[in-house]
Design a protein around this motif. Structure first.
Motif, PDB file in Angstrom:
ATOM      1  N   ASN A  94      24.751  36.545  77.386  1.00  0.00           N
ATOM      2  CA  ASN A  94      26.324  37.827  75.998  1.00  0.00           C
ATOM      3  C   ASN A  94      27.337  37.167  76.675  1.00  0.00           C
ATOM      4  O   ASN A  94      28.437  37.331  75.763  1.00  0.00           O
ATOM      5  CB  ASN A  94      25.994  38.356  77.319  1.00  0.00           C
ATOM      6  N   ALA A  95      27.633  36.420  77.883  1.00  0.00           N
ATOM      7  CA  ALA A  95      29.265  35.976  77.891  1.00  0.00           C
ATOM      8  C   ALA A  95      29.899  34.569  77.591  1.00  0.00           C
ATOM      9  O   ALA A  95      31.238  34.956  76.715  1.00  0.00           O
ATOM     10  CB  ALA A  95      29.463  35.049  79.463  1.00  0.00           C
ATOM     11  N   LEU A  96      28.767  33.974  76.654  1.00  0.00           N
ATOM     12  CA  LEU A  96      29.865  33.293  75.667  1.00  0.00           C
ATOM     13  C   LEU A  96      30.202  33.482  74.017  1.00  0.00           C
ATOM     14  O   LEU A  96      31.551  33.628  73.780  1.00  0.00           O
ATOM     15  CB  LEU A  96      28.090  32.043  75.218  1.00  0.00           C
ATOM     16  N   ALA A  97      29.412  34.737  73.768  1.00  0.00           N
ATOM     17  CA  ALA A  97      29.272  35.423  72.587  1.00  0.00           C
ATOM     18  C   ALA A  97      30.837  35.836  72.614  1.00  0.00           C
ATOM     19  O   ALA A  97      31.005  36.359  71.866  1.00  0.00           O
ATOM     20  CB  ALA A  97      28.523  36.426  72.330  1.00  0.00           C
ATOM     21  N   ALA A  98      30.930  36.781  74.446  1.00  0.00           N
ATOM     22  CA  ALA A  98      32.133  37.695  74.289  1.00  0.00           C
ATOM     23  C   ALA A  98      33.337  36.404  74.161  1.00  0.00           C
ATOM     24  O   ALA A  98      34.147  36.970  73.834  1.00  0.00           O
ATOM     25  CB  ALA A  98      32.052  38.031  75.982  1.00  0.00           C
ATOM     26  N   ASP A  99      33.273  35.216  75.729  1.00  0.00           N
ATOM     27  CA  ASP A  99      34.138  33.750  75.112  1.00  0.00           C
ATOM     28  C   ASP A  99      34.356  33.508  73.319  1.00  0.00           C
ATOM     29  O   ASP A  99      35.896  33.572  73.224  1.00  0.00           O
ATOM     30  CB  ASP A  99      33.499  33.235  75.997  1.00  0.00           C
ATOM     31  N   GLN A 100      33.328  33.759  72.858  1.00  0.00           N
ATOM     32  CA  GLN A 100      33.724  33.027  71.414  1.00  0.00           C
ATOM     33  C   GLN A 100      34.241  34.305  70.726  1.00  0.00           C
ATOM     34  O   GLN A 100      35.332  34.191  70.004  1.00  0.00           O
ATOM     35  CB  GLN A 100      32.165  32.842  70.711  1.00  0.00           C
ATOM     36  N   ALA A 101      34.072  35.574  71.100  1.00  0.00           N
ATOM     37  CA  ALA A 101      35.392  36.442  70.349  1.00  0.00           C
ATOM     38  C   ALA A 101      36.154  36.066  70.735  1.00  0.00           C
ATOM     39  O   ALA A 101      36.972  36.917  69.688  1.00  0.00           O
ATOM     40  CB  ALA A 101      34.394  38.307  70.699  1.00  0.00           C
ATOM     41  N   VAL A 102      36.785  36.164  71.954  1.00  0.00           N
ATOM     42  CA  VAL A 102      37.847  35.934  72.449  1.00  0.00           C
ATOM     43  C   VAL A 102      38.632  34.452  71.664  1.00  0.00           C
ATOM     44  O   VAL A 102      40.276  34.694  71.140  1.00  0.00           O
ATOM     45  CB  VAL A 102      37.933  35.786  74.304  1.00  0.00           C
ATOM     46  N   LEU A 103      37.931  33.868  71.930  1.00  0.00           N
ATOM     47  CA  LEU A 103      38.388  32.642  71.097  1.00  0.00           C
ATOM     48  C   LEU A 103      39.340  32.751  69.561  1.00  0.00           C
ATOM     49  O   LEU A 103      39.935  32.508  69.459  1.00  0.00           O
ATOM     50  CB  LEU A 103      37.592  31.497  70.736  1.00  0.00           C
ATOM     51  N   HIS A 104      38.136  33.281  68.870  1.00  0.00           N
ATOM     52  CA  HIS A 104      38.354  33.748  67.583  1.00  0.00           C
ATOM     53  C   HIS A 104      39.446  34.339  67.187  1.00  0.00           C
ATOM     54  O   HIS A 104      40.781  34.311  65.966  1.00  0.00           O
ATOM     55  CB  HIS A 104      37.063  34.190  67.143  1.00  0.00           C
ATOM     56  N   ASN A 105      39.764  35.556  67.871  1.00  0.00           N
ATOM     57  CA  ASN A 105      41.308  36.120  68.085  1.00  0.00           C
ATOM     58  C   ASN A 105      42.062  35.274  68.040  1.00  0.00           C
ATOM     59  O   ASN A 105      42.984  35.540  67.611  1.00  0.00           O
ATOM     60  CB  ASN A 105      40.529  37.330  68.798  1.00  0.00           C
ATOM     61  N   ALA A 106      42.213  34.581  69.262  1.00  0.00           N
ATOM     62  CA  ALA A 106      42.934  34.252  69.653  1.00  0.00           C
ATOM     63  C   ALA A 106      43.451  33.317  68.511  1.00  0.00           C
ATOM     64  O   ALA A 106      44.771  32.344  68.251  1.00  0.00           O
ATOM     65  CB  ALA A 106      42.752  33.348  71.172  1.00  0.00           C
ATOM     66  N   GLU A 107      42.168  31.708  68.034  1.00  0.00           N
ATOM     67  CA  GLU A 107      42.901  31.941  67.233  1.00  0.00           C
ATOM     68  C   GLU A 107      43.396  32.418  65.629  1.00  0.00           C
ATOM     69  O   GLU A 107      44.236  31.476  64.966  1.00  0.00           O
ATOM     70  CB  GLU A 107      41.190  31.510  66.486  1.00  0.00           C
TER      71      GLU A 107
END
Length: 166
Positions: A94-107
């Protein structure tokens, strides 16, 4: 000349372990467990089937119960650790999925910022080229006015000197 043993650098002593250690007994000091010795059979006894007919003693029953309880306790702990590991893996996922969403938004934001910076760079380059002509015109105007001021000042002084002398 030094001998080979004197030329070898001695190994540094091992550091003391941070956890307590259990000293191992030499083989001569180890005593065989009497219950284990009683259970060892000769090959002829195994083939004749005499072990199957013998009833376990009370000490064997106690040892068997103790080992069974120990195995059940270890199995329960293992099951508990497996459950905790599963929960940790789910939490990590779950933490990896949340981090992936944050990274996508930052990208996405970084990409939009990069595009805007490219546009501003072009606009600034165009402004600089236009302002260079304005700057040269301004400096030239100031120089012309300054020279005209100096010339007018000289004319006024010369005319005043001529009128006062005559």
């Amino acid at each position: 000349m030094l001998s080979a043993n004197e030329r070898v650098i001695p190994e540094p002593p091992c550091p003391e372990p941070p956890l307590p250690t259990v000293p191992l007994l030499p083989p001569s000091a180890r005593k065989a467990d009497s219950s284990m010795v009683q259970r060892i059979a000769l090959p002829s006894d195994v083939t004749s089937g005499s072990l199957m007919e013998a009833e376990p003693s009370a000490a064997d029953q106690t040892l068997l119960q103790h080992r069974t309880a120990l195995q059940e306790e270890l199995s329960a702990q293992l099951a508990q650790m497996a459950g905790q590991l599963r929960r940790n893996a789910e939490h990590f996922s779950n933490a990896l999925a949340a981090d992936q969403a944050v990274l996508h938004n930052a990208e996405e934001k970084t990409g939009a910022n990069f595009d805007m910076m490219k546009q501003e760079r072009v606009r600034l380059r165009d402004h600089h080229s236009r302002s260079l002509g304005t700057t040269c015109l301004t400096i030239t105007s100031v120089l012309v006015v300054s020279i005209a001021f100096v010339i007018m000042l000289l004319i006024v002084r010369l005319t005043w000197a001529i009128t006062t002398c005559s």
